[in-house]
Design a protein around this motif. Structure first.
Motif, PDB file in Angstrom:
ATOM      1  N   ASN A  58      -2.969   1.546  -5.164  1.00  0.00           N
ATOM      2  CA  ASN A  58      -2.369   2.257  -4.031  1.00  0.00           C
ATOM      3  C   ASN A  58      -0.878   2.493  -4.222  1.00  0.00           C
ATOM      4  O   ASN A  58      -0.359   3.546  -3.850  1.00  0.00           O
ATOM      5  CB  ASN A  58      -2.624   1.494  -2.728  1.00  0.00           C
ATOM      6  CG  ASN A  58      -3.923   1.883  -2.104  1.00  0.00           C
ATOM      7  OD1 ASN A  58      -3.990   2.796  -1.318  1.00  0.00           O
ATOM      8  ND2 ASN A  58      -4.992   1.187  -2.488  1.00  0.00           N
ATOM      9  N   GLY A  61      -0.664   5.382  -6.519  1.00  0.00           N
ATOM     10  CA  GLY A  61      -1.129   6.601  -5.868  1.00  0.00           C
ATOM     11  C   GLY A  61      -0.151   7.144  -4.851  1.00  0.00           C
ATOM     12  O   GLY A  61       0.225   8.325  -4.915  1.00  0.00           O
ATOM     13  N   TRP A  62       0.282   6.282  -3.915  1.00  0.00           N
ATOM     14  CA  TRP A  62       1.110   6.784  -2.820  1.00  0.00           C
ATOM     15  C   TRP A  62       2.551   7.044  -3.213  1.00  0.00           C
ATOM     16  O   TRP A  62       3.202   7.907  -2.616  1.00  0.00           O
ATOM     17  CB  TRP A  62       1.033   5.850  -1.612  1.00  0.00           C
ATOM     18  CG  TRP A  62      -0.276   6.011  -0.918  1.00  0.00           C
ATOM     19  CD1 TRP A  62      -1.293   5.112  -0.867  1.00  0.00           C
ATOM     20  CD2 TRP A  62      -0.730   7.165  -0.204  1.00  0.00           C
ATOM     21  NE1 TRP A  62      -2.359   5.627  -0.162  1.00  0.00           N
ATOM     22  CE2 TRP A  62      -2.035   6.897   0.255  1.00  0.00           C
ATOM     23  CE3 TRP A  62      -0.173   8.405   0.087  1.00  0.00           C
ATOM     24  CZ2 TRP A  62      -2.779   7.808   0.999  1.00  0.00           C
ATOM     25  CZ3 TRP A  62      -0.913   9.311   0.829  1.00  0.00           C
ATOM     26  CH2 TRP A  62      -2.197   9.009   1.272  1.00  0.00           C
ATOM     27  N   GLU A  65       1.986   9.162  -7.859  1.00  0.00           N
ATOM     28  CA  GLU A  65       1.214  10.406  -7.847  1.00  0.00           C
ATOM     29  C   GLU A  65       1.702  11.363  -6.771  1.00  0.00           C
ATOM     30  O   GLU A  65       1.893  12.552  -7.033  1.00  0.00           O
ATOM     31  CB  GLU A  65      -0.272  10.120  -7.648  1.00  0.00           C
ATOM     32  CG  GLU A  65      -0.960   9.577  -8.860  1.00  0.00           C
ATOM     33  CD  GLU A  65      -2.451   9.383  -8.625  1.00  0.00           C
ATOM     34  OE1 GLU A  65      -3.051  10.151  -7.849  1.00  0.00           O
ATOM     35  OE2 GLU A  65      -3.006   8.451  -9.231  1.00  0.00           O
ATOM     36  N   THR A  66       1.876  10.859  -5.563  1.00  0.00           N
ATOM     37  CA  THR A  66       2.278  11.716  -4.448  1.00  0.00           C
ATOM     38  C   THR A  66       3.587  12.433  -4.720  1.00  0.00           C
ATOM     39  O   THR A  66       3.752  13.599  -4.357  1.00  0.00           O
ATOM     40  CB  THR A  66       2.379  10.878  -3.146  1.00  0.00           C
ATOM     41  OG1 THR A  66       1.073  10.399  -2.834  1.00  0.00           O
ATOM     42  CG2 THR A  66       2.915  11.690  -1.986  1.00  0.00           C
ATOM     43  N   GLU A  79     -11.873   6.198  -7.429  1.00  0.00           N
ATOM     44  CA  GLU A  79     -12.768   7.013  -6.600  1.00  0.00           C
ATOM     45  C   GLU A  79     -14.170   6.409  -6.531  1.00  0.00           C
ATOM     46  O   GLU A  79     -14.897   6.624  -5.574  1.00  0.00           O
ATOM     47  CB  GLU A  79     -12.838   8.448  -7.124  1.00  0.00           C
ATOM     48  CG  GLU A  79     -11.535   9.219  -6.998  1.00  0.00           C
ATOM     49  CD  GLU A  79     -11.085   9.382  -5.546  1.00  0.00           C
ATOM     50  OE1 GLU A  79     -11.920   9.696  -4.683  1.00  0.00           O
ATOM     51  OE2 GLU A  79      -9.892   9.172  -5.283  1.00  0.00           O
ATOM     52  N   THR A 120       2.927  15.548  -2.271  1.00  0.00           N
ATOM     53  CA  THR A 120       1.563  15.914  -1.897  1.00  0.00           C
ATOM     54  C   THR A 120       0.626  14.784  -2.247  1.00  0.00           C
ATOM     55  O   THR A 120       0.530  14.384  -3.410  1.00  0.00           O
ATOM     56  CB  THR A 120       1.134  17.206  -2.621  1.00  0.00           C
ATOM     57  OG1 THR A 120       2.084  18.224  -2.321  1.00  0.00           O
ATOM     58  CG2 THR A 120      -0.253  17.638  -2.182  1.00  0.00           C
ATOM     59  N   SER A 121      -0.063  14.278  -1.244  1.00  0.00           N
ATOM     60  CA  SER A 121      -0.976  13.153  -1.454  1.00  0.00           C
ATOM     61  C   SER A 121      -2.241  13.615  -2.160  1.00  0.00           C
ATOM     62  O   SER A 121      -2.510  14.812  -2.262  1.00  0.00           O
ATOM     63  CB  SER A 121      -1.342  12.522  -0.104  1.00  0.00           C
ATOM     64  OG  SER A 121      -2.301  13.313   0.567  1.00  0.00           O
ATOM     65  N   TRP A 122      -3.050  12.647  -2.586  1.00  0.00           N
ATOM     66  CA  TRP A 122      -4.321  12.951  -3.250  1.00  0.00           C
ATOM     67  C   TRP A 122      -5.267  13.685  -2.315  1.00  0.00           C
ATOM     68  O   TRP A 122      -6.209  14.326  -2.756  1.00  0.00           O
ATOM     69  CB  TRP A 122      -4.952  11.665  -3.788  1.00  0.00           C
ATOM     70  CG  TRP A 122      -5.218  10.617  -2.746  1.00  0.00           C
ATOM     71  CD1 TRP A 122      -4.340   9.676  -2.297  1.00  0.00           C
ATOM     72  CD2 TRP A 122      -6.419  10.421  -2.013  1.00  0.00           C
ATOM     73  NE1 TRP A 122      -4.911   8.896  -1.319  1.00  0.00           N
ATOM     74  CE2 TRP A 122      -6.210   9.340  -1.121  1.00  0.00           C
ATOM     75  CE3 TRP A 122      -7.651  11.045  -2.001  1.00  0.00           C
ATOM     76  CZ2 TRP A 122      -7.178   8.866  -0.253  1.00  0.00           C
ATOM     77  CZ3 TRP A 122      -8.625  10.572  -1.134  1.00  0.00           C
ATOM     78  CH2 TRP A 122      -8.375   9.497  -0.271  1.00  0.00           C
ATOM     79  N   ARG A 123      -5.003  13.616  -1.005  1.00  0.00           N
ATOM     80  CA  ARG A 123      -5.807  14.350  -0.022  1.00  0.00           C
ATOM     81  C   ARG A 123      -5.324  15.781   0.171  1.00  0.00           C
ATOM     82  O   ARG A 123      -5.904  16.525   0.953  1.00  0.00           O
ATOM     83  CB  ARG A 123      -5.740  13.645   1.327  1.00  0.00           C
ATOM     84  CG  ARG A 123      -6.332  12.279   1.373  1.00  0.00           C
ATOM     85  CD  ARG A 123      -6.190  11.713   2.778  1.00  0.00           C
ATOM     86  NE  ARG A 123      -6.548  10.326   2.814  1.00  0.00           N
ATOM     87  CZ  ARG A 123      -5.931   9.411   3.526  1.00  0.00           C
ATOM     88  NH1 ARG A 123      -4.905   9.738   4.286  1.00  0.00           N
ATOM     89  NH2 ARG A 123      -6.332   8.159   3.502  1.00  0.00           N
TER      90      ARG A 123
END
Length: 164
Positions: A58, A61-62, A65-66, A79, A120-123
């Motif tokens: 996390n 990711g947050w 990646e974001t 995933e 931009t988040s993974w969502r």
């Protein structure tokens, strides 16, 4: 262990809050052996070490990646839920080292960006650094609480932070 400054600025206060929970997560592993940190304590398979692996993923990711920064190639598929499971070849040292690297990389991103900077988040959502910090404080505190309970079940140890 640092305390959230009573009169600190917003970014410093958010960062120190996150860092305190990060330290509590690692403290929950202190003094335990490989079997104890890997022990699946719930029907869903939650373990102390699995939660550390999840939080490391996390952090990357947050923050990384974001905000388009230094992405590490993961050896597992988050995933597919592999970020919560610990495989036989994944030692405590390997996962704790991964958590340390994720914290270091996240800290670089946090220090370089302003609270209003966005990524931009993974969502696919646009989120600010402020939002990412708040989200990771929530995520880390939530799982640190889970770890409090798991640790008590493993060996009876309690507490949310080491004594000052």
């Amino acid at each position: 262990m640092r305390r959230v400054p009573a009169t600190g600025d917003e970014k410093e206060s958010l960062y120190v809050s996150l860092d305190r929970h990060r330290d509590a997560v690692l403290w929950k592993l202190d003094g335990l052996d490989e079997e104890q940190v890997r022990r699946r304590m719930t029907p869903s398979g939650t373990s102390l070490l699995g939660l550390v692996k999840h939080l490391a993923c996390n952090e990357y990711g947050w923050f990384c990646e974001t905000f388009g920064r230094g992405i590490e190639t993961l050896w597992f598929d988050p995933e597919a839920g592999e970020d919560m499971s610990v495989e036989p070849d994944e030692s405590t040292a390997k996962i704790v080292h991964f958590y340390g690297r994720s914290r270091t990389e996240a800290d670089k991103v946090i220090s370089e960006l302003a609270l209003d900077d966005v990524g931009t988040s993974w969502r696919g959502e646009t989120v600010s650094m402020r939002w990412a910090l708040i989200h990771m404080i929530e995520e880390t505190a939530r799982h640190a609480g889970h770890m409090d309970i798991l640790r008590e079940l493993v060996d009876g140890a309690t507490g949310d932070h080491p004594p000052l």
